[in-house]
Design a protein around this motif. Structure first.
Motif, PDB file in Angstrom:
ATOM      1  N   SER A 201       0.829  -1.203   0.000  1.00 49.18           N
ATOM      2  CA  SER A 201       0.000   0.000   0.000  1.00 49.18           C
ATOM      3  C   SER A 201       0.866   1.256   0.000  1.00 49.18           C
ATOM      4  O   SER A 201       1.958   1.284   0.556  1.00 49.18           O
ATOM      5  CB  SER A 201      -0.929   0.006   1.208  1.00 49.18           C
ATOM      6  OG  SER A 201      -0.190   0.036   2.406  1.00 49.18           O
ATOM      7  N   PHE A 202       0.338   2.308  -0.616  1.00 46.48           N
ATOM      8  CA  PHE A 202       1.041   3.595  -0.651  1.00 46.48           C
ATOM      9  C   PHE A 202       0.977   4.226   0.728  1.00 46.48           C
ATOM     10  O   PHE A 202      -0.070   4.237   1.367  1.00 46.48           O
ATOM     11  CB  PHE A 202       0.378   4.497  -1.691  1.00 46.48           C
ATOM     12  CG  PHE A 202       1.216   5.657  -2.132  1.00 46.48           C
ATOM     13  CD1 PHE A 202       2.349   5.445  -2.903  1.00 46.48           C
ATOM     14  CD2 PHE A 202       0.885   6.951  -1.794  1.00 46.48           C
ATOM     15  CE1 PHE A 202       3.127   6.508  -3.325  1.00 46.48           C
ATOM     16  CE2 PHE A 202       1.645   8.021  -2.219  1.00 46.48           C
ATOM     17  CZ  PHE A 202       2.773   7.795  -2.992  1.00 46.48           C
ATOM     18  N   PRO A 203       2.089   4.776   1.241  1.00 52.80           N
ATOM     19  CA  PRO A 203       2.093   5.252   2.628  1.00 52.80           C
ATOM     20  C   PRO A 203       1.370   6.586   2.816  1.00 52.80           C
ATOM     21  O   PRO A 203       1.329   7.423   1.930  1.00 52.80           O
ATOM     22  CB  PRO A 203       3.580   5.401   2.946  1.00 52.80           C
ATOM     23  CG  PRO A 203       4.222   5.649   1.625  1.00 52.80           C
ATOM     24  CD  PRO A 203       3.428   4.847   0.631  1.00 52.80           C
ATOM     25  N   ARG A 259     -14.455   4.265   9.300  1.00 49.20           N
ATOM     26  CA  ARG A 259     -14.139   4.232   7.873  1.00 49.20           C
ATOM     27  C   ARG A 259     -13.076   5.290   7.596  1.00 49.20           C
ATOM     28  O   ARG A 259     -13.233   6.434   7.996  1.00 49.20           O
ATOM     29  CB  ARG A 259     -15.394   4.516   7.040  1.00 49.20           C
ATOM     30  CG  ARG A 259     -16.516   3.521   7.270  1.00 49.20           C
ATOM     31  CD  ARG A 259     -17.758   3.922   6.504  1.00 49.20           C
ATOM     32  NE  ARG A 259     -18.891   3.085   6.858  1.00 49.20           N
ATOM     33  CZ  ARG A 259     -20.116   3.258   6.397  1.00 49.20           C
ATOM     34  NH1 ARG A 259     -20.370   4.274   5.559  1.00 49.20           N
ATOM     35  NH2 ARG A 259     -21.096   2.456   6.754  1.00 49.20           N
ATOM     36  N   MET A 260     -12.021   4.890   6.894  1.00 45.83           N
ATOM     37  CA  MET A 260     -10.870   5.786   6.720  1.00 45.83           C
ATOM     38  C   MET A 260     -10.374   5.729   5.292  1.00 45.83           C
ATOM     39  O   MET A 260     -10.568   4.741   4.579  1.00 45.83           O
ATOM     40  CB  MET A 260      -9.742   5.365   7.660  1.00 45.83           C
ATOM     41  CG  MET A 260     -10.077   5.483   9.118  1.00 45.83           C
ATOM     42  SD  MET A 260      -8.894   4.556  10.125  1.00 45.83           S
ATOM     43  CE  MET A 260      -9.344   2.870   9.704  1.00 45.83           C
ATOM     44  N   HIS A 261      -9.714   6.805   4.899  1.00 48.97           N
ATOM     45  CA  HIS A 261      -9.067   6.856   3.595  1.00 48.97           C
ATOM     46  C   HIS A 261      -7.861   7.776   3.677  1.00 48.97           C
ATOM     47  O   HIS A 261      -7.868   8.773   4.394  1.00 48.97           O
ATOM     48  CB  HIS A 261     -10.029   7.399   2.530  1.00 48.97           C
ATOM     49  CG  HIS A 261      -9.401   7.521   1.175  1.00 48.97           C
ATOM     50  ND1 HIS A 261      -8.737   8.660   0.767  1.00 48.97           N
ATOM     51  CD2 HIS A 261      -9.301   6.634   0.158  1.00 48.97           C
ATOM     52  CE1 HIS A 261      -8.275   8.468  -0.458  1.00 48.97           C
ATOM     53  NE2 HIS A 261      -8.592   7.257  -0.840  1.00 48.97           N
ATOM     54  N   THR A 262      -6.817   7.427   2.957  1.00 50.52           N
ATOM     55  CA  THR A 262      -5.695   8.327   2.763  1.00 50.52           C
ATOM     56  C   THR A 262      -5.221   8.185   1.325  1.00 50.52           C
ATOM     57  O   THR A 262      -5.108   7.079   0.804  1.00 50.52           O
ATOM     58  CB  THR A 262      -4.546   8.034   3.759  1.00 50.52           C
ATOM     59  OG1 THR A 262      -3.483   8.966   3.542  1.00 50.52           O
ATOM     60  CG2 THR A 262      -4.025   6.624   3.644  1.00 50.52           C
ATOM     61  N   GLY A 263      -5.043   9.321   0.648  1.00 48.96           N
ATOM     62  CA  GLY A 263      -4.687   9.289  -0.763  1.00 48.96           C
ATOM     63  C   GLY A 263      -4.073  10.592  -1.212  1.00 48.96           C
ATOM     64  O   GLY A 263      -3.983  11.549  -0.444  1.00 48.96           O
ATOM     65  N   ASN A 278      -3.794   5.221  -3.103  1.00 48.35           N
ATOM     66  CA  ASN A 278      -4.806   5.458  -2.095  1.00 48.35           C
ATOM     67  C   ASN A 278      -5.078   4.175  -1.338  1.00 48.35           C
ATOM     68  O   ASN A 278      -5.061   3.087  -1.906  1.00 48.35           O
ATOM     69  CB  ASN A 278      -6.122   5.914  -2.729  1.00 48.35           C
ATOM     70  CG  ASN A 278      -6.000   7.234  -3.443  1.00 48.35           C
ATOM     71  OD1 ASN A 278      -6.330   8.266  -2.891  1.00 48.35           O
ATOM     72  ND2 ASN A 278      -5.525   7.215  -4.675  1.00 48.35           N
ATOM     73  N   TRP A 279      -5.335   4.323  -0.031  1.00 49.53           N
ATOM     74  CA  TRP A 279      -5.795   3.203   0.780  1.00 49.53           C
ATOM     75  C   TRP A 279      -7.138   3.593   1.377  1.00 49.53           C
ATOM     76  O   TRP A 279      -7.310   4.686   1.907  1.00 49.53           O
ATOM     77  CB  TRP A 279      -4.806   2.890   1.896  1.00 49.53           C
ATOM     78  CG  TRP A 279      -5.311   1.845   2.837  1.00 49.53           C
ATOM     79  CD1 TRP A 279      -5.319   0.489   2.651  1.00 49.53           C
ATOM     80  CD2 TRP A 279      -5.924   2.067   4.119  1.00 49.53           C
ATOM     81  NE1 TRP A 279      -5.889  -0.145   3.732  1.00 49.53           N
ATOM     82  CE2 TRP A 279      -6.258   0.801   4.645  1.00 49.53           C
ATOM     83  CE3 TRP A 279      -6.201   3.218   4.866  1.00 49.53           C
ATOM     84  CZ2 TRP A 279      -6.865   0.648   5.891  1.00 49.53           C
ATOM     85  CZ3 TRP A 279      -6.813   3.070   6.104  1.00 49.53           C
ATOM     86  CH2 TRP A 279      -7.144   1.801   6.612  1.00 49.53           C
ATOM     87  N   ASN A 280      -8.085   2.670   1.300  1.00 51.24           N
ATOM     88  CA  ASN A 280      -9.443   2.910   1.761  1.00 51.24           C
ATOM     89  C   ASN A 280      -9.885   1.702   2.565  1.00 51.24           C
ATOM     90  O   ASN A 280      -9.871   0.574   2.061  1.00 51.24           O
ATOM     91  CB  ASN A 280     -10.373   3.142   0.560  1.00 51.24           C
ATOM     92  CG  ASN A 280     -11.758   3.602   0.966  1.00 51.24           C
ATOM     93  OD1 ASN A 280     -12.386   3.010   1.825  1.00 51.24           O
ATOM     94  ND2 ASN A 280     -12.239   4.658   0.316  1.00 51.24           N
ATOM     95  N   SER A 281     -10.271   1.933   3.827  1.00 48.42           N
ATOM     96  CA  SER A 281     -10.602   0.817   4.713  1.00 48.42           C
ATOM     97  C   SER A 281     -11.858   0.072   4.282  1.00 48.42           C
ATOM     98  O   SER A 281     -12.101  -1.032   4.761  1.00 48.42           O
ATOM     99  CB  SER A 281     -10.779   1.324   6.148  1.00 48.42           C
ATOM    100  OG  SER A 281     -11.917   2.183   6.250  1.00 48.42           O
TER     101      SER A 281
END
Length: 371
Positions: A201-203, A259-263, A278-281
Protein backbone atom coordinates in the motif's frame (compact mmCIF):
# COMPACT_ATOMS: atom_id res chain seq x y z
CA UNK A 1 -17.42 30.15 35.62
CA UNK A 2 -17.49 26.51 36.77
CA UNK A 3 -14.91 24.76 38.92
CA UNK A 4 -13.59 22.75 35.99
CA UNK A 5 -13.14 25.86 33.83
CA UNK A 6 -11.29 27.68 36.63
CA UNK A 7 -9.06 24.67 37.16
CA UNK A 8 -8.16 24.45 33.47
CA UNK A 9 -7.48 28.19 33.28
CA UNK A 10 -5.17 27.95 36.28
CA UNK A 11 -3.33 25.05 34.65
CA UNK A 12 -2.90 26.97 31.43
CA UNK A 13 -1.56 30.05 33.23
CA UNK A 14 0.94 27.90 35.13
CA UNK A 15 2.16 26.31 31.93
CA UNK A 16 2.58 29.56 30.08
CA UNK A 17 4.58 31.04 32.94
CA UNK A 18 6.75 27.97 33.58
CA UNK A 19 7.43 26.64 30.09
CA UNK A 20 9.53 28.08 27.29
CA UNK A 21 8.73 27.34 23.68
CA UNK A 22 11.88 25.31 23.17
CA UNK A 23 10.60 22.90 25.80
CA UNK A 24 7.05 22.80 24.47
CA UNK A 25 6.76 19.03 24.26
CA UNK A 26 4.94 16.31 26.17
CA UNK A 27 8.22 15.14 27.70
CA UNK A 28 8.35 18.31 29.83
CA UNK A 29 5.48 17.06 32.05
CA UNK A 30 7.74 14.90 34.31
CA UNK A 31 6.25 16.03 37.67
CA UNK A 32 2.86 14.57 36.77
CA UNK A 33 1.69 11.11 37.86
CA UNK A 34 2.59 8.38 35.36
CA UNK A 35 -0.83 8.23 33.76
CA UNK A 36 -0.78 7.49 30.06
CA UNK A 37 -4.05 6.36 28.51
CA UNK A 38 -4.32 6.02 24.76
CA UNK A 39 -5.90 9.23 23.49
CA UNK A 40 -7.06 10.01 19.97
CA UNK A 41 -8.86 13.20 19.06
CA UNK A 42 -9.87 15.29 16.09
CA UNK A 43 -11.12 18.85 16.53
CA UNK A 44 -12.76 21.23 14.06
CA UNK A 45 -12.32 24.71 15.56
CA UNK A 46 -15.03 26.63 13.74
CA UNK A 47 -15.27 29.95 15.61
CA UNK A 48 -11.95 31.83 15.24
CA UNK A 49 -12.85 35.02 17.10
CA UNK A 50 -14.77 33.50 20.03
CA UNK A 51 -12.92 33.73 23.35
CA UNK A 52 -13.95 30.26 24.53
CA UNK A 53 -16.35 27.64 23.18
CA UNK A 54 -17.03 23.93 22.83
CA UNK A 55 -17.01 22.69 19.21
CA UNK A 56 -19.98 20.66 18.05
CA UNK A 57 -19.54 16.90 18.20
CA UNK A 58 -20.51 16.37 14.55
CA UNK A 59 -16.94 17.16 13.43
CA UNK A 60 -15.09 16.88 16.75
CA UNK A 61 -14.49 13.69 18.71
CA UNK A 62 -12.23 12.03 21.26
CA UNK A 63 -12.06 8.50 22.61
CA UNK A 64 -12.16 9.79 26.18
CA UNK A 65 -15.12 10.68 28.36
CA UNK A 66 -14.05 14.31 28.59
CA UNK A 67 -15.11 17.26 26.48
CA UNK A 68 -13.23 19.58 24.14
CA UNK A 69 -12.72 23.28 24.75
CA UNK A 70 -11.15 25.86 22.41
CA UNK A 71 -9.78 29.14 23.78
CA UNK A 72 -8.56 32.13 21.78
CA UNK A 73 -5.55 33.60 23.60
CA UNK A 74 -4.62 36.27 21.04
CA UNK A 75 -4.78 36.99 17.31
CA UNK A 76 -4.34 33.64 15.60
CA UNK A 77 -3.44 31.97 18.92
CA UNK A 78 -5.55 29.16 20.37
CA UNK A 79 -5.44 26.47 23.02
CA UNK A 80 -7.36 23.25 22.46
CA UNK A 81 -8.19 21.51 25.74
CA UNK A 82 -8.84 17.77 25.62
CA UNK A 83 -10.49 17.20 28.97
CA UNK A 84 -9.81 14.02 30.96
CA UNK A 85 -7.01 13.05 28.59
CA UNK A 86 -3.79 12.84 30.68
CA UNK A 87 -1.72 11.45 27.81
CA UNK A 88 2.05 11.42 27.43
CA UNK A 89 4.03 11.59 24.19
CA UNK A 90 1.92 11.42 21.10
CA UNK A 91 1.80 13.81 18.20
CA UNK A 92 -0.40 16.78 17.33
CA UNK A 93 -1.13 18.12 13.85
CA UNK A 94 -3.02 21.15 12.58
CA UNK A 95 -4.20 22.48 9.22
CA UNK A 96 -6.04 25.69 8.38
CA UNK A 97 -9.68 25.44 7.34
CA UNK A 98 -11.20 27.83 4.81
CA UNK A 99 -10.76 29.23 1.33
CA UNK A 100 -7.93 31.72 1.98
CA UNK A 101 -4.11 31.47 2.11
CA UNK A 102 -3.63 30.65 5.79
CA UNK A 103 -1.32 28.09 7.40
CA UNK A 104 -1.07 26.96 11.01
CA UNK A 105 1.54 25.49 13.35
CA UNK A 106 1.44 23.60 16.63
CA UNK A 107 3.30 25.59 19.27
CA UNK A 108 3.30 22.70 21.74
CA UNK A 109 1.18 20.20 23.63
CA UNK A 110 1.19 19.42 27.33
CA UNK A 111 -0.43 17.42 30.06
CA UNK A 112 -2.00 19.92 32.43
CA UNK A 113 -0.37 20.37 35.83
CA UNK A 114 -3.65 20.94 37.65
CA UNK A 115 -6.20 18.78 35.79
CA UNK A 116 -6.16 15.50 33.86
CA UNK A 117 -6.28 17.36 30.55
CA UNK A 118 -4.14 17.66 27.44
CA UNK A 119 -3.53 21.17 26.07
CA UNK A 120 -2.62 21.76 22.41
CA UNK A 121 -1.43 25.23 21.41
CA UNK A 122 -2.14 26.33 17.83
CA UNK A 123 -0.88 29.37 15.89
CA UNK A 124 -2.27 30.52 12.51
CA UNK A 125 -0.68 32.91 10.00
CA UNK A 126 -1.67 34.88 6.92
CA UNK A 127 0.33 34.63 3.68
CA UNK A 128 2.53 37.50 4.93
CA UNK A 129 3.47 35.57 8.07
CA UNK A 130 1.43 37.84 10.34
CA UNK A 131 -0.81 36.16 12.94
CA UNK A 132 -4.41 35.86 11.76
CA UNK A 133 -7.59 34.43 13.22
CA UNK A 134 -8.61 31.27 11.39
CA UNK A 135 -10.65 28.14 11.57
CA UNK A 136 -8.56 24.99 11.76
CA UNK A 137 -8.56 21.22 12.15
CA UNK A 138 -6.34 19.78 14.89
CA UNK A 139 -5.62 16.12 15.62
CA UNK A 140 -3.84 14.23 18.36
CA UNK A 141 -2.86 10.59 18.80
CA UNK A 142 -0.55 8.63 21.04
CA UNK A 143 -1.83 5.29 19.70
CA UNK A 144 0.67 2.49 20.16
CA UNK A 145 -1.10 -0.49 18.64
CA UNK A 146 -2.87 -0.63 15.32
CA UNK A 147 -3.25 -4.32 14.48
CA UNK A 148 -2.76 -4.56 10.75
CA UNK A 149 -0.54 -2.07 8.92
CA UNK A 150 2.09 0.29 10.26
CA UNK A 151 1.77 3.38 12.42
CA UNK A 152 4.65 5.72 13.28
CA UNK A 153 4.68 9.15 14.91
CA UNK A 154 7.47 11.37 16.12
CA UNK A 155 8.33 14.98 16.91
CA UNK A 156 11.82 16.42 16.58
CA UNK A 157 13.38 17.91 19.69
CA UNK A 158 15.88 20.25 17.99
CA UNK A 159 15.77 22.52 14.96
CA UNK A 160 19.53 22.26 14.42
CA UNK A 161 20.63 18.76 15.44
CA UNK A 162 24.28 17.83 15.20
CA UNK A 163 24.82 14.66 13.18
CA UNK A 164 22.32 11.82 13.24
CA UNK A 165 20.12 12.33 16.31
CA UNK A 166 18.17 9.53 17.99
CA UNK A 167 14.85 10.56 19.51
CA UNK A 168 13.99 9.56 23.08
CA UNK A 169 11.09 7.17 23.53
CA UNK A 170 8.77 9.94 24.72
CA UNK A 171 9.16 11.70 21.36
CA UNK A 172 8.43 8.80 19.00
CA UNK A 173 6.65 5.52 18.38
CA UNK A 174 6.95 2.97 15.59
CA UNK A 175 4.69 -0.08 15.56
CA UNK A 176 7.42 -2.01 13.67
CA UNK A 177 9.86 -1.42 16.53
CA UNK A 178 13.24 0.21 16.47
CA UNK A 179 14.42 3.77 16.84
CA UNK A 180 13.51 6.93 14.97
CA UNK A 181 16.41 9.19 14.06
CA UNK A 182 16.77 12.39 12.06
CA UNK A 183 19.48 14.65 10.68
CA UNK A 184 19.80 18.14 9.24
CA UNK A 185 21.02 18.10 5.64
CA UNK A 186 21.07 21.90 5.28
CA UNK A 187 19.10 24.96 6.35
CA UNK A 188 15.49 23.85 6.76
CA UNK A 189 16.18 20.47 5.14
CA UNK A 190 15.98 17.22 7.15
CA UNK A 191 15.97 13.46 6.66
CA UNK A 192 14.42 10.98 9.09
CA UNK A 193 15.29 7.31 9.47
CA UNK A 194 13.04 4.41 10.56
CA UNK A 195 12.78 0.69 10.03
CA UNK A 196 12.14 -0.10 6.41
CA UNK A 197 9.31 -2.53 5.83
CA UNK A 198 7.85 -3.30 2.44
CA UNK A 199 4.09 -3.05 2.05
CA UNK A 200 2.03 -3.01 -1.10
CA UNK A 201 0.00 0.00 0.00
CA UNK A 202 1.04 3.60 -0.65
CA UNK A 203 2.09 5.25 2.63
CA UNK A 204 0.33 8.02 4.49
CA UNK A 205 2.65 10.85 5.54
CA UNK A 206 1.69 14.14 7.24
CA UNK A 207 3.95 16.81 8.74
CA UNK A 208 3.27 19.92 10.86
CA UNK A 209 5.75 22.64 11.87
CA UNK A 210 6.25 22.91 15.64
CA UNK A 211 6.72 26.46 16.88
CA UNK A 212 5.05 29.84 17.36
CA UNK A 213 6.37 31.60 14.24
CA UNK A 214 5.08 31.48 10.67
CA UNK A 215 6.81 28.37 9.34
CA UNK A 216 5.37 25.65 7.15
CA UNK A 217 6.94 22.25 6.54
CA UNK A 218 6.51 19.94 3.55
CA UNK A 219 7.35 16.29 3.42
CA UNK A 220 8.85 14.77 0.31
CA UNK A 221 6.98 12.16 -1.72
CA UNK A 222 5.79 9.72 0.99
CA UNK A 223 8.38 7.10 0.07
CA UNK A 224 11.16 9.73 0.49
CA UNK A 225 11.77 10.40 4.17
CA UNK A 226 12.75 14.06 3.89
CA UNK A 227 11.24 17.30 5.21
CA UNK A 228 11.72 20.93 4.13
CA UNK A 229 10.60 23.92 6.23
CA UNK A 230 10.08 27.46 4.90
CA UNK A 231 8.91 30.80 6.23
CA UNK A 232 6.06 32.82 4.78
CA UNK A 233 8.33 34.24 2.07
CA UNK A 234 9.29 30.73 0.96
CA UNK A 235 12.83 30.83 2.34
CA UNK A 236 14.22 27.68 3.94
CA UNK A 237 14.47 28.03 7.73
CA UNK A 238 15.41 25.64 10.52
CA UNK A 239 12.43 24.39 12.50
CA UNK A 240 11.10 21.55 14.57
CA UNK A 241 8.31 19.41 13.15
CA UNK A 242 5.97 16.50 13.87
CA UNK A 243 5.36 13.59 11.50
CA UNK A 244 2.77 10.83 11.28
CA UNK A 245 3.53 7.98 8.88
CA UNK A 246 1.63 4.79 8.19
CA UNK A 247 0.41 2.11 5.86
CA UNK A 248 -3.12 0.73 5.84
CA UNK A 249 -3.91 2.94 8.82
CA UNK A 250 -5.73 6.22 9.46
CA UNK A 251 -4.25 9.50 10.66
CA UNK A 252 -5.19 8.74 14.28
CA UNK A 253 -3.73 5.23 14.26
CA UNK A 254 -6.81 3.14 13.58
CA UNK A 255 -6.61 0.21 11.19
CA UNK A 256 -10.16 -1.01 11.84
CA UNK A 257 -13.35 0.53 13.21
CA UNK A 258 -13.98 3.94 11.64
CA UNK A 259 -14.14 4.23 7.87
CA UNK A 260 -10.87 5.79 6.72
CA UNK A 261 -9.07 6.86 3.60
CA UNK A 262 -5.70 8.33 2.76
CA UNK A 263 -4.69 9.29 -0.76
CA UNK A 264 -2.92 11.78 -2.97
CA UNK A 265 -3.72 14.34 -5.61
CA UNK A 266 -1.09 15.44 -8.08
CA UNK A 267 -1.85 19.09 -8.56
CA UNK A 268 0.97 19.70 -10.99
CA UNK A 269 -0.53 17.10 -13.32
CA UNK A 270 -4.19 17.86 -12.53
CA UNK A 271 -5.16 14.21 -12.92
CA UNK A 272 -8.84 13.38 -12.96
CA UNK A 273 -8.38 9.99 -11.30
CA UNK A 274 -5.81 9.08 -8.67
CA UNK A 275 -4.15 5.83 -9.78
CA UNK A 276 -3.51 3.34 -7.01
CA UNK A 277 -1.89 5.63 -4.48
CA UNK A 278 -4.81 5.46 -2.10
CA UNK A 279 -5.79 3.20 0.78
CA UNK A 280 -9.44 2.91 1.76
CA UNK A 281 -10.60 0.82 4.71
CA UNK A 282 -13.88 0.00 2.95
CA UNK A 283 -12.16 -1.68 -0.02
CA UNK A 284 -10.12 -4.90 -0.29
CA UNK A 285 -7.27 -3.28 -2.24
CA UNK A 286 -5.96 0.11 -3.26
CA UNK A 287 -7.97 2.92 -4.80
CA UNK A 288 -11.20 4.47 -3.67
CA UNK A 289 -10.81 8.11 -4.68
CA UNK A 290 -11.16 10.37 -7.71
CA UNK A 291 -10.03 13.98 -8.00
CA UNK A 292 -11.64 16.86 -9.87
CA UNK A 293 -9.51 19.91 -10.66
CA UNK A 294 -11.81 22.92 -10.21
CA UNK A 295 -9.29 25.68 -10.94
CA UNK A 296 -5.77 26.74 -10.04
CA UNK A 297 -5.01 25.23 -6.64
CA UNK A 298 -8.62 24.15 -6.18
CA UNK A 299 -9.57 20.45 -5.96
CA UNK A 300 -12.27 18.06 -4.89
CA UNK A 301 -11.55 14.49 -3.86
CA UNK A 302 -14.47 12.07 -3.90
CA UNK A 303 -13.82 9.22 -1.45
CA UNK A 304 -15.71 5.98 -1.86
CA UNK A 305 -17.62 4.35 0.99
CA UNK A 306 -16.90 6.83 3.79
CA UNK A 307 -20.12 8.83 3.71
CA UNK A 308 -21.45 9.26 7.26
CA UNK A 309 -22.68 12.13 9.38
CA UNK A 310 -19.40 12.21 11.32
CA UNK A 311 -15.89 12.66 10.03
CA UNK A 312 -12.79 14.81 9.71
CA UNK A 313 -10.55 15.71 6.76
CA UNK A 314 -6.88 16.64 6.85
CA UNK A 315 -4.47 17.73 4.10
CA UNK A 316 -0.75 18.46 3.59
CA UNK A 317 1.07 19.61 0.48
CA UNK A 318 4.02 17.40 -0.46
CA UNK A 319 6.94 18.01 -2.80
CA UNK A 320 7.41 16.51 -6.22
CA UNK A 321 10.30 14.17 -7.02
CA UNK A 322 12.40 16.78 -8.82
CA UNK A 323 11.70 19.53 -6.29
CA UNK A 324 10.28 21.73 -9.00
CA UNK A 325 8.58 24.93 -7.88
CA UNK A 326 6.13 26.08 -6.83
CA UNK A 327 6.41 25.18 -3.15
CA UNK A 328 3.62 26.02 -0.80
CA UNK A 329 0.85 24.81 1.47
CA UNK A 330 -2.72 23.51 1.30
CA UNK A 331 -5.76 23.89 3.50
CA UNK A 332 -9.06 22.11 3.93
CA UNK A 333 -11.84 24.13 2.34
CA UNK A 334 -14.59 21.76 3.39
CA UNK A 335 -15.92 18.22 3.44
CA UNK A 336 -19.39 16.74 3.24
CA UNK A 337 -21.22 13.50 2.68
CA UNK A 338 -22.12 12.97 -0.95
CA UNK A 339 -25.15 10.78 -1.49
CA UNK A 340 -25.45 7.88 0.92
CA UNK A 341 -22.01 6.32 0.49
CA UNK A 342 -19.28 8.83 -0.41
CA UNK A 343 -17.48 11.86 1.01
CA UNK A 344 -16.27 14.90 -0.94
CA UNK A 345 -13.27 16.80 0.46
CA UNK A 346 -12.43 20.23 -1.00
CA UNK A 347 -8.82 21.45 -0.93
CA UNK A 348 -7.21 24.84 -1.65
CA UNK A 349 -3.46 25.19 -2.28
CA UNK A 350 -1.20 28.26 -2.42
CA UNK A 351 2.37 29.10 -3.29
CA UNK A 352 4.31 31.05 -0.64
CA UNK A 353 3.04 34.59 -0.89
CA UNK A 354 -0.57 33.44 -1.02
CA UNK A 355 -1.09 32.99 -4.78
CA UNK A 356 -3.31 29.99 -5.70
CA UNK A 357 -1.10 27.25 -7.12
CA UNK A 358 -1.34 23.66 -8.30
CA UNK A 359 0.44 21.50 -5.70
CA UNK A 360 0.69 17.86 -4.79
CA UNK A 361 -1.25 17.01 -1.64
CA UNK A 362 -1.95 14.14 0.70
CA UNK A 363 -5.58 13.96 1.89
CA UNK A 364 -6.67 11.85 4.86
CA UNK A 365 -10.22 11.35 6.03
CA UNK A 366 -11.61 9.43 9.01
CA UNK A 367 -15.16 8.92 10.23
CA UNK A 368 -16.13 9.09 13.86
CA UNK A 369 -17.60 7.26 15.63
CA UNK A 370 -17.09 3.88 13.95
CA UNK A 371 -19.82 3.62 11.34
Amino acid sequence: MGTRTRRALTALSTLLLATTLTGALPAQADPLPPLDPMVTATVYAHSPTTAEYRPGWGYTATNTEGGVLVRRTGTGAYTVVLEDAPARGGVAHVVAYGSGPVFCTVAGWYRSLAAPDLLIQVRCFAATGAPVDSRFVATYSNARWTGDGRFTWFVTDQAVPVGLRTLAATYRYDSTGGEVRYERLGTGHYRFHMNYRYDYSFPMAHVTAVGSTGVHCQIGPPDHWEVWCRNAAGNLVDARFAVTYGRRVGLLGHSTGPRMHTGVLYGDQTLGVVPGENWNSTLPGLGGAAVQHLGTGHYQMRITGTGTAYGTAFVNAFRNDADRPPHGYCGVAGWARSGSTDTVVTVRCYAYGGVPSNLNARVSYTTWPAA
